[in-house]
Design a protein around this motif. Sequence first.
Motif, PDB file in Angstrom:
ATOM      1  N   THR A  13      -7.387  10.359   5.167  1.00  0.00           N
ATOM      2  CA  THR A  13      -7.296   9.052   4.518  1.00  0.00           C
ATOM      3  C   THR A  13      -7.000   9.204   3.034  1.00  0.00           C
ATOM      4  O   THR A  13      -6.168   8.487   2.467  1.00  0.00           O
ATOM      5  CB  THR A  13      -8.599   8.260   4.714  1.00  0.00           C
ATOM      6  N   ALA A  14      -7.688  10.152   2.381  1.00  0.00           N
ATOM      7  CA  ALA A  14      -7.473  10.379   0.950  1.00  0.00           C
ATOM      8  C   ALA A  14      -6.042  10.845   0.676  1.00  0.00           C
ATOM      9  O   ALA A  14      -5.391  10.382  -0.272  1.00  0.00           O
ATOM     10  CB  ALA A  14      -8.482  11.401   0.426  1.00  0.00           C
ATOM     11  N   VAL A  15      -5.552  11.760   1.501  1.00  0.00           N
ATOM     12  CA  VAL A  15      -4.185  12.262   1.330  1.00  0.00           C
ATOM     13  C   VAL A  15      -3.175  11.144   1.565  1.00  0.00           C
ATOM     14  O   VAL A  15      -2.180  11.009   0.837  1.00  0.00           O
ATOM     15  CB  VAL A  15      -3.921  13.443   2.292  1.00  0.00           C
ATOM     16  N   SER A  16      -3.439  10.308   2.574  1.00  0.00           N
ATOM     17  CA  SER A  16      -2.538   9.195   2.881  1.00  0.00           C
ATOM     18  C   SER A  16      -2.481   8.202   1.725  1.00  0.00           C
ATOM     19  O   SER A  16      -1.400   7.738   1.341  1.00  0.00           O
ATOM     20  CB  SER A  16      -3.002   8.485   4.155  1.00  0.00           C
ATOM     21  N   ILE A  17      -3.641   7.882   1.147  1.00  0.00           N
ATOM     22  CA  ILE A  17      -3.678   6.943   0.022  1.00  0.00           C
ATOM     23  C   ILE A  17      -2.945   7.525  -1.185  1.00  0.00           C
ATOM     24  O   ILE A  17      -2.176   6.828  -1.858  1.00  0.00           O
ATOM     25  CB  ILE A  17      -5.135   6.594  -0.339  1.00  0.00           C
ATOM     26  N   ALA A  18      -3.170   8.812  -1.455  1.00  0.00           N
ATOM     27  CA  ALA A  18      -2.479   9.465  -2.566  1.00  0.00           C
ATOM     28  C   ALA A  18      -0.966   9.447  -2.359  1.00  0.00           C
ATOM     29  O   ALA A  18      -0.193   9.206  -3.295  1.00  0.00           O
ATOM     30  CB  ALA A  18      -2.983  10.902  -2.725  1.00  0.00           C
ATOM     31  N   GLY A  19      -0.543   9.693  -1.127  1.00  0.00           N
ATOM     32  CA  GLY A  19       0.883   9.653  -0.818  1.00  0.00           C
ATOM     33  C   GLY A  19       1.473   8.262  -0.994  1.00  0.00           C
ATOM     34  O   GLY A  19       2.593   8.110  -1.499  1.00  0.00           O
ATOM     35  N   ARG A  20       0.710   7.256  -0.604  1.00  0.00           N
ATOM     36  CA  ARG A  20       1.186   5.879  -0.764  1.00  0.00           C
ATOM     37  C   ARG A  20       1.310   5.502  -2.239  1.00  0.00           C
ATOM     38  O   ARG A  20       2.259   4.817  -2.641  1.00  0.00           O
ATOM     39  CB  ARG A  20       0.247   4.909  -0.047  1.00  0.00           C
ATOM     40  N   ILE A  21       0.342   5.931  -3.037  1.00  0.00           N
ATOM     41  CA  ILE A  21       0.410   5.652  -4.475  1.00  0.00           C
ATOM     42  C   ILE A  21       1.631   6.329  -5.090  1.00  0.00           C
ATOM     43  O   ILE A  21       2.356   5.731  -5.900  1.00  0.00           O
ATOM     44  CB  ILE A  21      -0.886   6.108  -5.169  1.00  0.00           C
TER      45      ILE A  21
END
Length: 202
Positions: A13-21
């Motif tokens: 989830t953290a990696v996905s959010i960072a990628g989206r940002i």
Amino acid sequence: MHDEEKKDSKCATAVSIAGRILGMGLAVAAAALMATASQCTVYAAYGARPRTVTYSDFPPFVYLVIASAMAAFLEAIAIFLAVWKKGKGKKAAVLMPLLGAAVPALLYSSTGAAFAKSADMSYCSAYGQRVSVCAGSAAGGSSNFCSQVHIAVYLALAAAIVVSAAEVVRALGGAAALGGSDSDSSSSSESGGCDHGCHHKH
């Protein structure tokens, strides 16, 4: 085992959010760079007056600006759902996959159209219509329209790739969390059956 799966899900989830940002930032940069691309030029026709060439002279570039801006806005919604809503709830469960598909579709389609146009754009050709650049003009004679356009297109493509990767990571993390919850429910049901059998024997 459940703790490890839960930890992996949080990391995903953290990696996905960072990628989206990151993808949102790249999309904004692509839109801004393309929207400010302009250059004063003199065309080959004898006696032609100088004019400023901008992205708006090429429909695919206009589409890239609009698509990148829309993609950034949709990514902001996805980030909100992932951070504040934890991706849970009926609305989030429906919207997250749709956003994960819509954003890359916008970016890939716009970059494809922009690549196709910039590849055969006579303005950027070494033997094209441009014969000189108006130095010191109000539009910025030192700027290079072609290089700015190409950078914007590559930024939009990078945004599409990053967002696609973030969506894959999110889906894998959700699958891992779902698998962990299924194993917990099955183990609890087996434990409940044993307890019931033990009490029945007593």
